[in-house]
Scaffold this active site. Structure first.
Site, short mmCIF file in Angstrom:
data_model
loop_
_atom_site.label_atom_id
_atom_site.label_comp_id
_atom_site.label_asym_id
_atom_site.label_seq_id
_atom_site.Cartn_x
_atom_site.Cartn_y
_atom_site.Cartn_z
N ASP A 171 -1.02 4.28 -0.36
CA ASP A 171 0.02 3.29 -0.81
C ASP A 171 0.38 2.36 0.37
OD1 ASP A 171 2.44 2.48 -2.08
OD2 ASP A 171 3.74 3.48 -0.78
N GLU A 255 -3.74 0.27 -5.00
CA GLU A 255 -2.96 -0.79 -6.24
C GLU A 255 -3.60 -1.96 -6.22
OE1 GLU A 255 1.73 -0.01 -7.16
OE2 GLU A 255 1.21 0.09 -5.08
N ASP A 336 6.71 7.34 -0.56
CA ASP A 336 5.42 6.64 -0.22
C ASP A 336 4.34 7.66 -0.42
OD1 ASP A 336 7.18 4.61 0.57
OD2 ASP A 336 6.70 4.99 2.71
#
Ligand SMILES: [Zn+2]
Length: 382
Positions: A171, A255, A336
């Site tokens: 992340d 991501e 997170d």
């Protein structure tokens, strides 16, 4: 100096061609191609006025004309700005060498056409493969760089098997550069913040100097140096982090961030450019490819920090909430870390449903989740 001559001549040819193209169009709507203009070169070299063009690599001159063509294409197809004349005062000056660049790694020298001796260079890395082309750039601080485009046969590197126990979810954040699904935290380097503060300070100081004054020139140079330092520090940091990742994990889940879309939001803009996600992504992609490390990306609209593994979705989660407790199963989530764990979960869920890649079974998902949450928080690159 021959490099300066190349920079000047390529700039000259670019401007010459741009001027000629514009005038031809204004006179009778003719569109001159780069080859029409290239045809002028032999006569120009013979003329007294432009005979100095003989001293430089003619392929570099031709590359300048090709650059102008692509600037035109961008203008028409992508609606980018109309090509500008190049100026001696532009902060970055460059010319390309389409062929015949050779590198002597042992002696730290680069050989390019028209230069009788090899140019001494600090080589940052070695490579194997076929040299396609290279570009020499002079920065606003007067430093010279050569970047060399090399064709490598990456298909020789076998991809490592995708296995959950050797995979990591990442992340990317703002306060912390990255949190990994195994609990590792990668903080933003402090020196970067200090350098950025210095840039801000120098920017303010420059704006107070009188235009055209010597002091303003001095301030501008100082600012350019500070900018260069920030860029180098970012690059260095990205290199370290990506190297750590590809050497410690076989599969990296991320991501699919639309960095451009996020930078538009002014509050986040500075922080996002600070952490240099796009530089990180570029370096990670190429290092992963070199090492046969897999990269799995998930859609950026997956609710990665809202999703409890038990199935509950915390719809009320705001950016300010750093941790939350799941009302269904009672697990305490650190925002997170949960995001990193979910990125990995979603990435593996996607390939499981798509079934495109063969996955080696190595333990079940829920087990990974719990051990990762309890994992000791350690830190890299601090
Ligand atoms: Zn839950």
């Amino acid at each position: 100096m021959l490099i300066a001559k190349h920079l000047g001549s390529c700039r000259f040819i670019y401007n010459y061609a741009l001027d000629k193209k514009v005038r031809a169009y204004q006179t009778d709507k003719t569109n001159l191609s780069r080859f029409d203009i290239q045809a002028d070169l032999p006569n120009m070299k013979k003329s007294e006025e432009y005979c100095w063009l003989k001293e430089v690599n003619s392929l570099s001159l031709q590359a300048s004309l090709a650059n102008l063509d692509s600037a035109y294409t961008k203008f028409f197809r992508e609606h980018k700005g109309f090509p500008n004349f190049k100026s001696k005062k532009d902060s970055k000056q460059s010319f390309s060498i389409p062929q015949n660049t050779k590198v002597d790694f042992e002696n730290g020298r680069v050989f390019i056409p028209k230069f009788k001796i090899g140019i001494k260079a600090k080589l940052h890395r070695t490579f194997e493969g076929i040299v396609k082309s290279s570009t020499i750039t002079r920065t606003s601080t007067g430093k010279y760089f050569i970047s060399i485009l090399v064709e490598v046969n990456v298909s020789d590197v076998p991809m490592k098997p995708i296995c959950e126990s050797k995979a990591v979810g990442i992340d990317l954040g703002i306060k912390t550069f990255a949190v990994l699904s195994d609990g590792t935290e990668i903080p933003n380097p402090k020196y970067l913040k200090q350098s950025l503060d210095k840039v801000k300070h120098l920017q303010r100081s420059l704006s107070h100097k009188t235009k055209g004054s010597k002091n303003r020139d001095k301030a501008r140079r100082k600012l350019a140096l500070a900018h260069e330092r920030v860029t180098n520090q970012r690059k260095d940091f990205s290199h370290k982090v990506t190297k750590y990742l590809v050497s410690n994990y076989d599969t990296i889940c991320l991501e699919d961030l639309n960095v451009k879309g996020m930078v538009k939001n002014h509050h986040l803009a500075q922080s996002i450019s600070d952490v240099s996600w796009s530089m990180f992504n570029t370096l990670l992609e190429y290092k992963a490819q070199e090492q046969g490390v897999n990269i799995l990306r998930i859609g950026r609209f997956e609710p990665s920090s809202k999703f409890c593994p038990c199935g509950y979705i915390n719809k009320g989660l705001t950016l300010a909430m750093r941790e939350w407790t799941c009302p269904e199963c009672g697990t305490i989530h650190y925002r997170d870390l949960l995001a990193a764990i979910n990125i990995k979960r979603f990435a593996f869920r996607n390939i499981n449903t798509v079934g495109a890649t063969e996955i080696h079974a190595c333990g079940d998902m829920s087990g990974v989740t719990h051990s990762a949450q309890e994992a000791h928080k350690s830190s890299v690159c601090g």
